[in-house]
Design an enzyme around this catalytic site. Structure first.
Site, PDB file in Angstrom:
ATOM      1  N   GLY A 228       0.825  -1.200   0.000  1.00 18.87           N
ATOM      2  CA  GLY A 228       0.000   0.000   0.000  1.00 18.87           C
ATOM      3  C   GLY A 228       0.859   1.250   0.000  1.00 18.87           C
ATOM      4  N   THR A 230       3.099   4.562   1.149  1.00 24.73           N
ATOM      5  CA  THR A 230       4.247   4.756   2.031  1.00 24.73           C
ATOM      6  C   THR A 230       3.808   5.304   3.387  1.00 24.73           C
ATOM      7  OG1 THR A 230       5.729   5.116   0.154  1.00 24.73           O
ATOM      8  CG2 THR A 230       6.451   5.960   2.283  1.00 24.73           C
ATOM      9  N   ALA A 231       2.836   6.211   3.388  1.00 20.23           N
ATOM     10  CA  ALA A 231       2.371   6.794   4.661  1.00 20.23           C
ATOM     11  C   ALA A 231       1.802   5.714   5.575  1.00 20.23           C
ATOM     12  CB  ALA A 231       1.334   7.870   4.383  1.00 20.23           C
ATOM     13  N   THR A 232       0.986   4.826   5.026  1.00 20.15           N
ATOM     14  CA  THR A 232       0.422   3.747   5.835  1.00 20.15           C
ATOM     15  C   THR A 232       1.503   2.767   6.259  1.00 20.15           C
ATOM     16  OG1 THR A 232      -1.689   3.962   4.676  1.00 20.15           O
ATOM     17  CG2 THR A 232      -1.330   1.935   5.918  1.00 20.15           C
ATOM     18  N   GLU A 250       5.733  -3.417   0.747  1.00 22.52           N
ATOM     19  CA  GLU A 250       5.808  -3.030  -0.668  1.00 22.52           C
ATOM     20  C   GLU A 250       4.974  -1.777  -0.805  1.00 22.52           C
ATOM     21  OE1 GLU A 250       4.400  -2.220  -3.972  1.00 22.52           O
ATOM     22  OE2 GLU A 250       3.731  -4.276  -4.349  1.00 22.52           O
ATOM     23  N   GLU A 382       2.905  10.474  -6.711  1.00 18.56           N
ATOM     24  CA  GLU A 382       2.375   9.277  -7.371  1.00 18.56           C
ATOM     25  C   GLU A 382       0.893   9.471  -7.683  1.00 18.56           C
ATOM     26  OE1 GLU A 382       2.450   4.425  -6.815  1.00 18.56           O
ATOM     27  OE2 GLU A 382       2.392   5.694  -5.034  1.00 18.56           O
TER      28      GLU A 382
END
Length: 476
Positions: A228, A230-232, A250, A382
């Site tokens: 998912g 990057t923040a999560t 990932e 993104e």
């Protein structure tokens, strides 16, 4: 080992009945039409605790089986997926939005079966580290215990199999938490898989953020896999810290592609298109920013636009379509805002960029944006949708510098008619995978993982199996 070889075919109606709650549940609607697909159960943290407890109880028996025995189960699970492939594909198309045809719903379900079989076939033998007059030492990989898996909404079935297949193969049991946007697809997949697997080795819990947070921090989860944003991913790292969980992440990609001046625009246009627009751009390892040398810039833009115009977009159940809607309103708004920012900056809209208002579904037209700066938000962030920025460059050093400028590094690609030149450039790019004259071509045999803030840990192949086992050295 007593393994049943009966493969059950389940009708669409019976499958929905099996996974939906008897009463209530959260409505899941088709992102292409707004029609009701079904109702997802709203599991709680208590349900999660029960699933983890059942998986932990089942793990010793599952882990005691040999690799060959567990592989037999994975192949039977693949049989079950294949027997129910069309039912699963229709549900996936209706819930996620992707069309049945092209590299979409039927492709994804087929990939689930193929990945199960590939994972079952890998050989993982003990590694002899030392064998001489001083003694002998062997490296083994033992089961970790219970693996928690949190999946995304873009490829909900396939990425679930990427997580569960190697976990099970290595003797772990699995508890999965699907995205709130696509729970039905994963619930249905797990229901089908569990017609072939032993009881309690694979669980799925459909819930909200609090369930995901509880899974990440649960003391009885030994390894966590997440695909998912990057923040999560950063939040999951924090949640997992107190229990020192093993973690594979990932995360976001924003992959770069570099077209060298010797490339043939007509030859590469089709592969460029699918590298960027597979799953309507909703793929972590999709091509999201394209750098083209000034000598062939306009030719590449024109060739890519010609291909893009020929690709029909619409409701997924229409057999003619190969592009679908964005899966949810939040993602539609992200794409729309980024494209608007590019337009406001004076970038050239080659194709698309003008979504129809008042129409059902989250359809954003296939969009190509040229003459855009590298720091424009459409390039630097993104987009995760059907809008590709195309940046002109003059020197290879400039292209590599721009490609490496971001903190994302999942995948990248180099496009050239000269393999040696392409390999030289590829070696300079900071990404976990660099493809030559293709993009996003994942393979179950090849390790896959991100660089920089695109995550850590490896999936796929024998190396992926090792990341789901506890290394143990035996020295004697």
């Amino acid at each position: 080992m007593n393994i049943s070889t009966t493969t059950e075919q389940i009708s669409f109606e019976d499958l929905l009945t099996a996974i939906q709650p008897v009463d209530g549940g959260r409505e899941i609607k088709d992102p292409a039409t707004g029609a009701l697909v079904g109702r997802a159960p709203e599991h709680t943290t208590a349900d999660l605790h029960a699933a983890i407890a059942a998986a932990r109880t089942a793990q010793p028996g599952w882990g005691a089986l040999t690799h060959t025995e567990r592989s037999t189960y994975l192949n039977l699970a693949a049989d079950a997926v294949e027997a129910n492939a069309e039912t699963l594909a229709v549900l996936l198309s209706r819930e996620q939005g992707k069309p049945l045809n092209g590299p979409n719903a039927r492709f994804e379900v087929g990939a689930c079966a193929a990945w199960l079989r590939a994972t079952a076939a890998f050989q993982l033998e003990p590694e002899i580290l030392v064998d001489d007059e001083s003694g002998r030492a062997e490296l083994h990989y033992r089961p970790l215990g219970v693996v928690g898996a949190i999946g995304p909404w873009n490829w909900p079935m396939m990425i679930s199999v990427w997580q569960l297949a190697p976990s099970l193969r290595m003797g772990n049991t699995v508890v999965m938490k699907p995205s709130e946007y696509t729970p039905l697809s994963v619930l249905a997949l797990v229901h089908v898989l569990n017609t072939a697997l032993p009881v309690d080795v694979l669980h799925v819990v459909s819930g909200g953020r609090e369930v995901g947070e509880a899974l990440a921090s649960h003391p009885d989860i030994d390894k966590l896999m997440f695909t998912g944003s990057t923040a999560t991913g950063k939040a999951i790292i924090r949640s997992s810290a107190d229990t020192v969980k093993r973690v594979t992440l990932e995360l976001g990609g924003n992959d770069a592609g570099i077209v060298l001046p010797d490339a043939d625009p007509q030859t590469i246009a089709q592969d460029l298109f699918w590298g960027a627009f597979i799953n309507t751009g909703q793929t972590c390892a999709a091509l999201k920013r394209l750098y083209v040398h000034e000598d062939i810039y306009e030719d590449v833009v024109a060739a890519l636009a010609e291909v893009a115009r020929s690709m029909p977009m619409g409701v997924g159940l229409d057999e003619n379509n190969v592009l679908g809607p964005l899966q949810n309103k939040a993602q539609f708004d992200i794409v729309a805002n980024l494209v608007q920012a590019a337009k406001d900056s004076g970038a050239r809209v080659v194709l698309g960029g003008n979504p129809e208002e008042g129409q059902p579904g989250y359809f954003y037209p296939t969009t190509l944006i040229a003459d855009i700066d590298n720091d424009n938000p459409l390039v630097a962030q993104e987009q995760f949708g059907p809008a590709l920025p195309i940046v002109k460059y003059s020197t290879i050093d400039e292209a590599v510098e721009k490609a490496n400028a971001l903190e994302a590094g999942l995948g990248a690609s180099v496009w050239s008619s000269n393999k040696e030149k392409a390999l030289e450039v590829a070696a300079r790019i900071q990404a976990g995978t660099v493809w030559i004259n293709k993009h996003g071509a994942v393979d179950p045999r090849l390790p896959f993982g991100g660089a920089k803030q695109s995550g850590y840990g490896l999936e796929f192949g024998v190396e992926g199996l090792k990341h789901l086992g506890q290394p143990q050295v035996i020295s004697y």
